[in-house]
Design a protein around this motif. Structure first.
Motif, PDB file in Angstrom:
ATOM      1  N   ARG A 146     -25.324   3.520 -10.911  1.00  0.00           N
ATOM      2  CA  ARG A 146     -26.334   3.321 -11.934  1.00  0.00           C
ATOM      3  C   ARG A 146     -27.393   2.301 -11.508  1.00  0.00           C
ATOM      4  O   ARG A 146     -28.570   2.455 -11.819  1.00  0.00           O
ATOM      5  N   VAL A 147     -26.984   1.238 -10.797  1.00  0.00           N
ATOM      6  CA  VAL A 147     -27.965   0.258 -10.335  1.00  0.00           C
ATOM      7  C   VAL A 147     -28.500   0.608  -8.945  1.00  0.00           C
ATOM      8  O   VAL A 147     -29.267  -0.162  -8.361  1.00  0.00           O
ATOM      9  N   GLY A 148     -28.066   1.763  -8.413  1.00  0.00           N
ATOM     10  CA  GLY A 148     -28.668   2.288  -7.191  1.00  0.00           C
ATOM     11  C   GLY A 148     -28.188   1.673  -5.886  1.00  0.00           C
ATOM     12  O   GLY A 148     -28.916   1.696  -4.891  1.00  0.00           O
ATOM     13  N   VAL A 149     -26.974   1.137  -5.855  1.00  0.00           N
ATOM     14  CA  VAL A 149     -26.485   0.588  -4.589  1.00  0.00           C
ATOM     15  C   VAL A 149     -25.099   1.133  -4.225  1.00  0.00           C
ATOM     16  O   VAL A 149     -24.371   0.510  -3.467  1.00  0.00           O
ATOM     17  N   ALA A 150     -24.757   2.304  -4.763  1.00  0.00           N
ATOM     18  CA  ALA A 150     -23.426   2.856  -4.506  1.00  0.00           C
ATOM     19  C   ALA A 150     -23.195   3.077  -3.013  1.00  0.00           C
ATOM     20  O   ALA A 150     -22.070   2.930  -2.527  1.00  0.00           O
ATOM     21  N   ASN A 151     -24.258   3.378  -2.271  1.00  0.00           N
ATOM     22  CA  ASN A 151     -24.082   3.632  -0.828  1.00  0.00           C
ATOM     23  C   ASN A 151     -23.796   2.352  -0.035  1.00  0.00           C
ATOM     24  O   ASN A 151     -23.524   2.411   1.156  1.00  0.00           O
ATOM     25  N   GLY A 163     -32.774  -8.059  -3.623  1.00  0.00           N
ATOM     26  CA  GLY A 163     -32.877  -7.172  -4.779  1.00  0.00           C
ATOM     27  C   GLY A 163     -31.601  -6.366  -4.970  1.00  0.00           C
ATOM     28  O   GLY A 163     -31.121  -6.196  -6.102  1.00  0.00           O
ATOM     29  N   GLN A 164     -31.044  -5.892  -3.852  1.00  0.00           N
ATOM     30  CA  GLN A 164     -29.783  -5.143  -3.948  1.00  0.00           C
ATOM     31  C   GLN A 164     -28.661  -6.050  -4.435  1.00  0.00           C
ATOM     32  O   GLN A 164     -27.858  -5.658  -5.288  1.00  0.00           O
ATOM     33  N   GLN A 165     -28.611  -7.272  -3.904  1.00  0.00           N
ATOM     34  CA  GLN A 165     -27.551  -8.196  -4.321  1.00  0.00           C
ATOM     35  C   GLN A 165     -27.636  -8.478  -5.819  1.00  0.00           C
ATOM     36  O   GLN A 165     -26.622  -8.521  -6.517  1.00  0.00           O
ATOM     37  N   GLN A 166     -28.865  -8.651  -6.319  1.00  0.00           N
ATOM     38  CA  GLN A 166     -28.998  -8.974  -7.734  1.00  0.00           C
ATOM     39  C   GLN A 166     -28.594  -7.778  -8.597  1.00  0.00           C
ATOM     40  O   GLN A 166     -28.014  -7.940  -9.666  1.00  0.00           O
ATOM     41  N   ARG A 167     -28.867  -6.567  -8.097  1.00  0.00           N
ATOM     42  CA  ARG A 167     -28.443  -5.388  -8.871  1.00  0.00           C
ATOM     43  C   ARG A 167     -26.916  -5.287  -8.872  1.00  0.00           C
ATOM     44  O   ARG A 167     -26.308  -4.891  -9.873  1.00  0.00           O
TER      45      ARG A 167
END
Lengths: 265, 224
Positions: A146-151, A163-167
């Protein structure tokens, strides 16, 4: 997440549900000192279920301290804070239980540096809520999706962008199914090009009816997602209003001065 | 040279070193456990535990190891009645392990605390924010990172421990330094080769430990 709160909502047509009138976080006459410095002065603030409150103000105004006081990362010196009717307990098991219901997103992300992204999200559910590991992983992957970092699930935090870490930090907070999430300047430590991806996730949460207290300098977010803007200066709440009212027609000189400095450039 | 090797052959050199290795092994484990508990006490939110931990460290760290060792042999066992084994040799061995563990734990505690200081305060805040109380937060978030940050000082502490095991000879544990003393007494003409041999043995034991410590501290460093 809106299903979790069970609060009745109506949609105002703009995509953001109206908050209920049920108080969730109540601060009354809260005072806090750092030595001589009176950082929170007789703070009275009620956050209703489903409401998005954005706290803005100049540096040193006490807005971060206010945010951190709500889950007692900063103990207060006077007044009371209640969450869902319960006063904040002192240190110990009861406080830990309460904190499990209050999500927190930090300026510096604070992902657990020795754990993978997936483990960061599953740690709370497994160790605090005793969710089964397989179930926690499944839910964590959904949140990361949902926050776009599943990969990135198997990587370590240091391998991700800010940005990824914060998500991921937002996913970690959501995994606890909190009643309210506190955001302490969530975009202030980010490179400019990464601010939007985090704000997009936050706007999404607001639209789903998550109760949020957001300390931020992002006026665009405040306009777009806030139900109410709280302006703080010198340890006091100077002004509280709906975003349009506040930004277009601030009442106090301090708010006019502050907005004049940040909105002209 | 041949005569000297013959002299060496009269003594159980390997067996004596084995005592030092065993002393270091058991004391290493016990001091790591005790030192970790002390470090937890010192970083705990309870002032009384902080005080107890700090008092232990400041007291024990400043007593010479020989005094702790003598206390074990002449007070702990005969006066206070703490007996680890009915076998006298075994009892002295474990009294030496007790002394070494109690002494080294204060240094282990401070090494771990220096490791705790390498963990940003935000890690603890994040752990508390998801509802972990002090002990789970310490176990799951703080200590795993603190240990990795304290490998170098812990390594130094354990190297010092390995060498400190020779103090056990003061209470007649038959370690290499006691055997060395017998050898010097009986073969005074070989004093220098005897010293060099014993020293070389320690260097051979300690160098790999130092290499492993360096390797681990690089391998396990926490990326931030």
């Amino acid at each position: 997440m809106s299903d979790d709160t069970g609060a009745p909502r109506t949609d105002d047509g703009a995509g953001i549900p109206k908050p209920s009138s049920e108080p969730l976080v109540v601060l009354s006459d809260v005072n806090k000192y750092f030595g001589e410095l009176h950082v929170l002065q007789d703070i009275n603030l009620t956050v209703h279920r489903g409401e998005v409150v954005v706290v803005i103000g100049p540096s040193g105004s006490g807005k971060s301290t206010l945010c951190r006081a709500i889950n007692r990362l900063e103990p207060i010196n006077g007044g009371t804070i209640t969450l869902d009717g319960q006063p904040l307990p002192a240190e110990g098991k009861a406080l830990a239980r309460l904190r499990a219901d209050v999500g927190m997103v930090f300026q510096s992300f604070n992902l657990f540096a020795h754990k993978t992204i997936l483990e960061n999200v599953t740690l709370g559910p497994v160790k605090v809520k005793r969710v089964k590991s397989t179930e926690a992983k499944k839910q964590a992957m959904e949140l990361l999706e949902r926050v776009g970092v599943a990969n990135q699930a198997d990587k370590l935090p240091a391998q991700l962008s800010g940005g990824q870490q914060q998500r991921v930090a937002i996913a970690r907070a959501l995994a606890m199914r909190p009643k309210v999430i506190l955001f302490d300047e969530p975009t202030s430590a980010l490179d400019p090009e990464m601010v939007q991806e985090v704000l997009d996730v936050m706007v999404g949460l607001a639209k789903e009816g998550m109760t949020m207290v957001v300390v931020t300098h992002e006026m665009g977010f405040a306009r777009k997602a806030a139900d109410r803007v709280v302006f703080m200066s010198d340890g006091q709440i100077v002004e509280e209003a709906e975003p349009e009212t506040f930004f277009d027609n601030p009442q106090s000189n301090r708010a006019k001065d502050f907005l004049g400095k940040i909105l002209t450039h | 040279m041949g005569d000297f090797l013959q002299v060496l052959g009269e003594y159980d050199i390997a067996g004596a070193y084995w005592f030092n290795v065993k002393l270091a092994f058991f004391s290493g484990i016990f001091s790591l456990v005790l030192g970790t508990i002390l470090a937890l006490m010192r970083i705990s939110p309870l002032p009384s535990l902080q005080w107890a931990g700090a008092t232990y460290v400041n007291l024990v760290r400043n007593i010479p190891l020989t005094v702790v060792m003598m206390f074990a042999a002449f007070a702990l066992w005969p006066q206070l009645g703490v007996t680890f084994s009915e076998n006298l040799d075994q009892n002295f061995f474990w009294l030496a392990v007790w002394a070494l563990s109690v002494y080294t734990a204060s240094f282990v505690c401070e090494s771990i605390r220096s490791g705790v200081n390498t963990v940003p305060v935000g890690q603890a805040e994040a752990a508390r924010a998801i509802g972990l109380s002090f002990l789970p937060a310490a176990r799951l978030v703080i200590l795993p990172q603190a240990f990795r940050g304290s490998i170098a000082p812990l390594g130094n502490t354990f190297i010092a421990l390995i060498k400190n095991t020779t103090v056990a000879s003061a209470i007649s544990v038959a370690d290499i330094s006691l055997v060395m003393k017998y050898m010097v007494d009986q073969h005074g003409n070989y004093v220098i080769p005897i010293f060099l041999t014993v020293a070389a043995g320690f260097v051979i034991i300690v160098i790999p430990v130092g290499l492993v410590v360096t390797l681990l501290s690089q391998r396990l460093a926490v990326a931030r």
